[in-house]
Scaffold this motif. Structure first.
Motif, PDB file in Angstrom:
ATOM      1  N   UNK A   1       0.837  -1.201   0.000  1.00 55.94           N
ATOM      2  CA  UNK A   1       0.000   0.000   0.000  1.00 55.94           C
ATOM      3  C   UNK A   1       0.873   1.253   0.000  1.00 55.94           C
ATOM      4  N   UNK A   2       1.934   1.214   0.807  1.00 55.45           N
ATOM      5  CA  UNK A   2       2.832   2.373   0.868  1.00 55.45           C
ATOM      6  C   UNK A   2       3.519   2.575  -0.486  1.00 55.45           C
ATOM      7  N   UNK A   3       3.995   1.475  -1.095  1.00 50.25           N
ATOM      8  CA  UNK A   3       4.627   1.571  -2.417  1.00 50.25           C
ATOM      9  C   UNK A   3       3.649   2.200  -3.404  1.00 50.25           C
ATOM     10  N   UNK A   4       2.405   1.720  -3.349  1.00 49.86           N
ATOM     11  CA  UNK A   4       1.380   2.214  -4.276  1.00 49.86           C
ATOM     12  C   UNK A   4       1.154   3.708  -4.076  1.00 49.86           C
ATOM     13  N   UNK A   5       1.046   4.133  -2.802  1.00 51.55           N
ATOM     14  CA  UNK A   5       0.779   5.544  -2.534  1.00 51.55           C
ATOM     15  C   UNK A   5       1.956   6.410  -2.934  1.00 51.55           C
ATOM     16  N   UNK A   6       3.191   5.919  -2.683  1.00 51.73           N
ATOM     17  CA  UNK A   6       4.368   6.702  -3.064  1.00 51.73           C
ATOM     18  C   UNK A   6       4.424   6.835  -4.588  1.00 51.73           C
ATOM     19  N   UNK A   7       4.174   5.724  -5.293  1.00 54.85           N
ATOM     20  CA  UNK A   7       4.178   5.785  -6.755  1.00 54.85           C
ATOM     21  C   UNK A   7       3.097   6.743  -7.241  1.00 54.85           C
ATOM     22  N   UNK A   8       1.918   6.675  -6.616  1.00 54.64           N
ATOM     23  CA  UNK A   8       0.831   7.563  -7.024  1.00 54.64           C
ATOM     24  C   UNK A   8       1.197   9.017  -6.773  1.00 54.64           C
ATOM     25  N   UNK A   9       1.865   9.277  -5.637  1.00 57.21           N
ATOM     26  CA  UNK A   9       2.279  10.639  -5.314  1.00 57.21           C
ATOM     27  C   UNK A   9       3.295  11.160  -6.315  1.00 57.21           C
ATOM     28  N   UNK A  10       4.266  10.313  -6.668  1.00 58.23           N
ATOM     29  CA  UNK A  10       5.269  10.715  -7.671  1.00 58.23           C
ATOM     30  C   UNK A  10       4.575  11.021  -8.989  1.00 58.23           C
ATOM     31  N   UNK A  11       3.628  10.154  -9.345  1.00 59.94           N
ATOM     32  CA  UNK A  11       2.916  10.369 -10.604  1.00 59.94           C
ATOM     33  C   UNK A  11       2.121  11.652 -10.611  1.00 59.94           C
ATOM     34  N   UNK A  12       1.538  11.979  -9.433  1.00 57.21           N
ATOM     35  CA  UNK A  12       0.696  13.169  -9.344  1.00 57.21           C
ATOM     36  C   UNK A  12       1.533  14.440  -9.357  1.00 57.21           C
TER      37      UNK A  12
END
Lengths: 228, 244
Positions: free
Chosen positions: B73-84
């Motif tokens: 979940x943390x990996x997903x959120x970090x990736x999503x944050x980088x993407x955003x």
């Protein structure tokens, strides 16, 4: 100068939404009726015995309040996005978070506050003792306000989506579970004769956290919904 | 500066597609080796628990999947944050690729927890703090995937679900501690106590090997899934004709 303009814009949004709701009164009353209907289901499904019901009364009132405020949230941004008002807000140069917060605040006054006011009546019908009224109302006051902001994020994300209402509940309910835990625990604690200050303070902490970060998330979500 | 050029080169779909293809076996084979080693060590070699007997051995699947469910979940959120923030499409694709892996780990943790609960507690399901927060985590994953699936426009799906992932990751600790406070039936966490773990070191070594194996498996799975995600998004691009 800029700040004064922002506040007056936010105040205008707030007043406009109250006036709109005043003219379409049924949208305000329907969640309230739903609230009463849901709480009626629990005695029917379990037992008419008040002493039995009393044990779960805090939780039942909380679950019903959660569901009915979700029901009201679905239409929060829809008409404004559809008729282009939201686009104008995004382009207006005013901080979008503030405008959305004003909108959510007026929404809370129309849907959250009536739930809080109704809750002692509904609670009493479930055998909730008079001593617990204050705690129930205070916990719901903090809880529905937090839920309005959380739900605002969900509504902003799902505004252009087919079957948005089911999706909205799916997104917001897991995030609202801590509110339910602390809120109903506060009511149970005061019924057991303990001080409910612990869970109430935690509720207040979650409220302030959501109030400070929520508008940013809402604004980001609205920008995504409007721009594309 | 060089980092940015490197990042942009890596984030270009053809390059990422090739690189992920080369990386995948370097994760996959060690993962297989470590998981087999840890399974043998944990199921055969490690001593039986003095209270729970052999039943505790499901820990070697349960604890690593619970750990991976939160890690993902943390990996997903970090990736999503980088993407955003930096508008990197590959990061959004990585978040999209990670979500089903995380949901599967969460489901595995729930299933093994409930199987473990049957001999220990006498029921398949107990409303215990950690099982319940795993269940809520599963709901968060399902909500994320449902939101992503409900948009036709992939860019909008990327950005909207990224906001949700970030809101979710801020809420995960709140949910975790509120559920913890709600009820504490479960034995307290016994691995994270750094000073003196309360389970025997002979039981702990295979657990750590298994966690390492699961991490590498995650690396392999994300490489494979991200490649699939790139293929799906770039299905009309011309570079695909030369790629293999």
């Amino acid at each position: 100068m800029q700040r004064a303009a922002t506040f007056s814009a936010a105040r205008l949004v707030f007043r406009r939404d109250l006036m709109l709701a005043w003219r379409r009164w049924d949208e305000v009353t329907q969640p309230l009726i739903f609230y009463v209907v849901v709480t009626t289901l629990f005695p029917l499904a379990t037992t008419p015995d008040l002493s039995e019901l009393q044990k779960i009364s805090g939780g039942v009132v909380w679950v019903a309040a959660l569901l009915s405020s979700l029901l009201a949230l679905e239409s929060l941004f829809r008409s404004d996005v559809e008729d282009g008002t939201m686009e104008q807000w995004v382009l207006s140069g005013q901080p979008l978070g503030w405008l959305l917060l004003a909108k959510v605040a007026s929404h809370w006054v129309l849907t959250g506050l009536p739930l809080v006011v109704m809750s002692p009546i509904v609670g009493t019908a479930l055998g909730l003792p008079f001593d617990a009224w204050g705690t129930l109302m205070l916990s719901l006051l903090l809880g529905t306000a937090t839920l309005s902001v959380l739900g605002g994020i969900g509504a902003a994300l799902t505004v252009g989506v087919r079957r948005g209402s089911v999706l909205l509940s799916l997104l917001v309910l897991p995030l609202a579970m801590p509110l339910l835990i602390f809120g109903s625990r506060a009511v149970t604690m005061v019924m057991d004769g303990d001080s409910p200050s612990g869970p109430l303070q935690l509720l207040a902490a979650i409220f302030f956290l959501t109030l400070s970060l929520g508008p940013l998330a809402m604004a980001a979500a609205i920008r995504i919904s409007v721009e594309s | 500066m060089t980092m940015w050029t490197w990042l942009h080169k890596f984030a270009s779909p053809p390059h990422a597609y090739r690189l992920l293809g080369t990386l995948a076996p370097w994760f996959g084979w060690p993962a297989l080796g470590l998981i087999l080693l840890a399974a043998w060590w944990g199921l055969v070699k490690a001593p039986a628990d003095y209270q729970q007997g052999d039943a505790f051995r499901i820990l070697y699947v349960h604890a690593p999947s619970a750990w991976m469910s939160m890690f993902t979940y943390v990996v997903m959120a970090v990736a999503a944050g980088i993407g955003l923030v930096w508008r990197i499409k590959l990061a959004h694709a990585a978040a999209a690729a990670a979500a089903p892996i995380g949901a599967s780990f969460t489901f595995l943790a729930l299933a093994t927890g409930s199987i473990w609960g049957k001999p220990m507690w006498g029921t398949w399901w107990v409303w215990d703090a950690r099982l319940t927060s795993e269940l809520i985590l599963l709901f968060l994953y399902l909500g994320y995937m449902a939101l992503r699936a409900s948009f036709d426009d992939p860019q909008r799906a990327d950005r909207a679900s990224a906001v949700l992932a970030i809101v979710g990751v801020i809420n995960v600790p709140i949910i975790h501690y509120s559920v913890e406070w709600w009820t504490t039936l479960h034995q307290p966490a016994s691995v994270t106590k750094l000073d003196k773990p309360s389970i025997d070191i002979a039981m702990l070594i295979p657990l750590f090997i298994m966690i390492a194996g699961f991490q590498l498996y995650f690396g392999w799975a994300i490489c494979r899934r991200l490649r699939g995600e790139i293929l799906r998004r770039e299905r009309n691009a011309s570079w695909l004709k030369e790629a293999r």
